[in-house]
Design a protein around this motif. Structure first.
Motif, mmCIF file in Angstrom:
data_model
loop_
_atom_site.group_PDB
_atom_site.id
_atom_site.type_symbol
_atom_site.label_atom_id
_atom_site.label_comp_id
_atom_site.label_asym_id
_atom_site.label_seq_id
_atom_site.Cartn_x
_atom_site.Cartn_y
_atom_site.Cartn_z
ATOM 1 N N ALA A 162 3.235 -2.065 9.956
ATOM 2 C CA ALA A 162 4.120 -1.432 8.974
ATOM 3 C C ALA A 162 4.297 -2.313 7.746
ATOM 4 O O ALA A 162 4.320 -1.813 6.609
ATOM 5 C CB ALA A 162 5.470 -1.124 9.611
ATOM 6 N N ARG A 163 4.397 -3.628 7.942
ATOM 7 C CA ARG A 163 4.535 -4.539 6.796
ATOM 8 C C ARG A 163 3.309 -4.490 5.899
ATOM 9 O O ARG A 163 3.416 -4.526 4.677
ATOM 10 C CB ARG A 163 4.762 -5.974 7.285
ATOM 11 N N LEU A 164 2.131 -4.423 6.514
ATOM 12 C CA LEU A 164 0.917 -4.324 5.706
ATOM 13 C C LEU A 164 0.957 -3.065 4.850
ATOM 14 O O LEU A 164 0.664 -3.109 3.648
ATOM 15 C CB LEU A 164 -0.323 -4.320 6.602
ATOM 16 N N ALA A 165 1.315 -1.941 5.451
ATOM 17 C CA ALA A 165 1.393 -0.688 4.701
ATOM 18 C C ALA A 165 2.386 -0.800 3.550
ATOM 19 O O ALA A 165 2.090 -0.400 2.413
ATOM 20 C CB ALA A 165 1.788 0.451 5.637
ATOM 21 N N LEU A 166 3.547 -1.364 3.829
ATOM 22 C CA LEU A 166 4.569 -1.512 2.789
ATOM 23 C C LEU A 166 4.103 -2.455 1.692
ATOM 24 O O LEU A 166 4.298 -2.183 0.494
ATOM 25 C CB LEU A 166 5.875 -2.020 3.414
ATOM 26 N N ASP A 167 3.457 -3.546 2.078
ATOM 27 C CA ASP A 167 2.984 -4.509 1.080
ATOM 28 C C ASP A 167 1.841 -3.948 0.242
ATOM 29 O O ASP A 167 1.603 -4.415 -0.877
ATOM 30 C CB ASP A 167 2.551 -5.812 1.758
ATOM 31 N N CYS A 168 1.148 -2.930 0.767
ATOM 32 C CA CYS A 168 0.113 -2.258 -0.021
ATOM 33 C C CYS A 168 0.710 -1.215 -0.960
ATOM 34 O O CYS A 168 -0.029 -0.576 -1.721
ATOM 35 C CB CYS A 168 -0.909 -1.598 0.907
ATOM 36 N N GLY A 169 2.029 -1.037 -0.919
ATOM 37 C CA GLY A 169 2.703 -0.137 -1.841
ATOM 38 C C GLY A 169 3.083 1.205 -1.272
ATOM 39 O O GLY A 169 3.665 2.044 -1.983
ATOM 40 N N ALA A 170 2.780 1.451 0.004
ATOM 41 C CA ALA A 170 3.044 2.745 0.623
ATOM 42 C C ALA A 170 4.446 2.797 1.221
ATOM 43 O O ALA A 170 5.167 1.797 1.276
ATOM 44 C CB ALA A 170 2.007 3.015 1.704
ATOM 45 N N VAL A 171 4.828 3.989 1.663
ATOM 46 C CA VAL A 171 5.988 4.163 2.528
ATOM 47 C C VAL A 171 5.461 4.526 3.908
ATOM 48 O O VAL A 171 4.408 5.157 4.032
ATOM 49 C CB VAL A 171 6.964 5.232 2.010
ATOM 50 N N VAL A 172 6.178 4.131 4.953
ATOM 51 C CA VAL A 172 5.703 4.295 6.320
ATOM 52 C C VAL A 172 6.315 5.547 6.943
ATOM 53 O O VAL A 172 7.543 5.720 6.941
ATOM 54 C CB VAL A 172 6.048 3.059 7.171
ATOM 55 N N VAL A 173 5.446 6.419 7.466
ATOM 56 C CA VAL A 173 5.884 7.606 8.203
ATOM 57 C C VAL A 173 5.613 7.357 9.685
ATOM 58 O O VAL A 173 4.451 7.303 10.099
ATOM 59 C CB VAL A 173 5.140 8.864 7.738
ATOM 60 N N PRO A 174 6.656 7.172 10.501
ATOM 61 C CA PRO A 174 6.436 6.985 11.937
ATOM 62 C C PRO A 174 6.087 8.321 12.585
ATOM 63 O O PRO A 174 6.739 9.336 12.336
ATOM 64 C CB PRO A 174 7.787 6.453 12.435
ATOM 65 N N VAL A 175 5.033 8.329 13.411
ATOM 66 C CA VAL A 175 4.564 9.603 13.962
ATOM 67 C C VAL A 175 3.817 9.369 15.269
ATOM 68 O O VAL A 175 3.101 8.375 15.426
ATOM 69 C CB VAL A 175 3.666 10.332 12.935
ATOM 70 N N VAL A 176 4.009 10.268 16.229
ATOM 71 C CA VAL A 176 3.244 10.254 17.471
ATOM 72 C C VAL A 176 1.821 10.732 17.161
ATOM 73 O O VAL A 176 1.617 11.654 16.362
ATOM 74 C CB VAL A 176 3.911 11.165 18.521
ATOM 75 N N SER A 177 0.827 10.120 17.773
ATOM 76 C CA SER A 177 -0.569 10.379 17.417
ATOM 77 C C SER A 177 -0.947 11.855 17.476
ATOM 78 O O SER A 177 -1.559 12.393 16.546
ATOM 79 C CB SER A 177 -1.499 9.576 18.331
ATOM 80 N N GLU A 178 -0.604 12.528 18.561
ATOM 81 C CA GLU A 178 -0.989 13.935 18.693
ATOM 82 C C GLU A 178 -0.303 14.797 17.635
ATOM 83 O O GLU A 178 -0.907 15.750 17.111
ATOM 84 C CB GLU A 178 -0.641 14.453 20.092
ATOM 85 N N GLU A 179 0.936 14.482 17.302
ATOM 86 C CA GLU A 179 1.645 15.243 16.276
ATOM 87 C C GLU A 179 1.051 14.982 14.898
ATOM 88 O O GLU A 179 0.980 15.885 14.049
ATOM 89 C CB GLU A 179 3.136 14.900 16.306
ATOM 90 N N HIS A 180 0.618 13.760 14.655
ATOM 91 C CA HIS A 180 -0.080 13.440 13.407
ATOM 92 C C HIS A 180 -1.314 14.314 13.255
ATOM 93 O O HIS A 180 -1.562 14.901 12.195
ATOM 94 C CB HIS A 180 -0.482 11.968 13.401
ATOM 95 N N ASP A 181 -2.109 14.428 14.324
ATOM 96 C CA ASP A 181 -3.367 15.155 14.223
ATOM 97 C C ASP A 181 -3.142 16.638 13.957
ATOM 98 O O ASP A 181 -3.901 17.267 13.208
ATOM 99 C CB ASP A 181 -4.188 14.948 15.491
ATOM 100 N N LYS A 182 -2.115 17.218 14.546
ATOM 101 C CA LYS A 182 -1.787 18.622 14.273
ATOM 102 C C LYS A 182 -1.337 18.800 12.819
ATOM 103 O O LYS A 182 -1.684 19.793 12.164
ATOM 104 C CB LYS A 182 -0.701 19.106 15.231
ATOM 105 N N ALA A 183 -0.574 17.838 12.312
ATOM 106 C CA ALA A 183 -0.082 17.942 10.936
ATOM 107 C C ALA A 183 -1.213 17.795 9.930
ATOM 108 O O ALA A 183 -1.324 18.587 8.981
ATOM 109 C CB ALA A 183 1.001 16.890 10.683
#
Length: 316
Positions: A162-183
């Motif tokens: 999560a820190r890497l994502a934030l340091d790259c300028g993004a915001v972090v969306v916490p998500v369960v893998s299977e729910e991510h794939d459906k979305a």
């Protein structure tokens, strides 16, 4: 140095997304280096001042010595080969990925017995271009970066990803893998399929149709300019979820066809579509501020917050 926000990062695959992660991490102060299978791609990165070579064993041995966070940034068809290399040369390193599907990646990682320190990731950013020349350290600015909160996820590794994502300028969306794939089947993979279909229909109209094409055709077909093998690598691993949403879409289109044929109108389609676009335009992110990795029930609480549109903008 484990867990430090400026700890080492090793990126495997320096195409558009992986290369942009490497650039963004280096700009944020990380010790960052990478591997690219193509020596031409590695040379292009080195010419721009980045530490990228085509010797995967050397790159991964360095990662093991530095306890680097390894970022898997290769297409899904190449994942097993790269995971085999990780298991051989850096099996103890923390591991994440930037592949467009999460459940198949997680399955592959566990198949290679690398799941103990793995946390899936997917930055929702990109262009229709590819390769090192397309990379951009600002690609992830204010982008959503999905970070998996699957059962048994370790808080230390999750925080590091999560820190890497934030340091790259993004915001972090916490998500369960299977729910991510459906979305993402609905908002990423389906648009690729529809763009291809729209491009086919425009081309079938011949030079007159293409000569009249303007903004709606250009915008609707933008991602159809993506290399076909890359589109397949994005969409095909998510076949089950994509099939489900394709069936939904075909029902919507069939209803619109029947309405146009029988009544000469498509009111239901355009009104519902307009409402959907307004919902997208009006959608507001909200900051998750009361859940820390490692807290009681933190995984379930983060997953619930992500479902409700919450994002992490910082880690305490």
């Amino acid at each position: 140095m484990t867990g430090h926000p400026k700890a080492a990062v090793c990126v495997l695959g320096t195409g558009l997304i992986g290369g942009s992660v490497l650039r963004a991490a280096a700009a944020a102060g990380y010790r960052a280096w990478g591997f690219n299978r193509s020596e031409a791609g590695a040379s292009a990165a080195r010419a721009d001042g980045y530490d990228v070579i085509s010797d995967v064993e050397a790159v991964l041995r360095r990662a093991a010595e530095s306890d680097a966070l390894i970022v898997l940034a290769v297409p899904m068809p190449a994942l097993d080969t790269v995971l085999s290399d990780v298991k051989s040369f850096a099996p103890g390193c923390a591991l994440t990925d930037v592949v467009s599907v999460k459940a198949p990646v997680r399955t592959a990682v566990h198949r290679h017995e690398l799941g103990a320190r793995f946390v899936g990731g997917h930055p929702m950013a990109g262009t229709n271009e590819s390769g090192w020349a397309a990379t951009d350290p600002d690609l992830f600015k204010q982008a959503a970066w999905a970070v998996s909160v699957d059962p048994d996820t370790h808080a230390e590794t999750w925080s590091r990803v999560a820190r890497l994502a934030l340091d790259c300028g993004a915001v972090v969306v916490p998500v369960v893998s299977e729910e991510h794939d459906k979305a993402v089947a609905r908002i990423s993979h389906l648009p690729h399929v529809l763009a291809e279909a729209l491009a086919i229909q425009g081309n079938n109209g011949g030079p007159l149709a293409l000569g009249l094409a303007a903004g709606s055709f250009r915008d609707g077909t933008r991602v159809a300019a993506t290399a076909p093998d890359l589109v397949r690598a994005i969409c095909e691993p998510n076949a089950a979820a994509l099939l489900e949403v394709l069936e939904d879409t075909l029902r919507v289109l069939n209803d619109a066809r029947d309405s146009l044929r029988d009544r000469g109108e498509i009111a239901q389609l355009v009104e519902a579509g307009h409402d959907g676009r307004v919902e997208y335009d009006d959608n507001q992110r909200w900051a998750i501020t009361d859940i820390r990795p490692g807290d009681q029930d933190w995984l379930a609480r983060l997953a619930d917050a992500g479902r409700r549109g919450g994002v992490l903008e910082a880690l305490g």
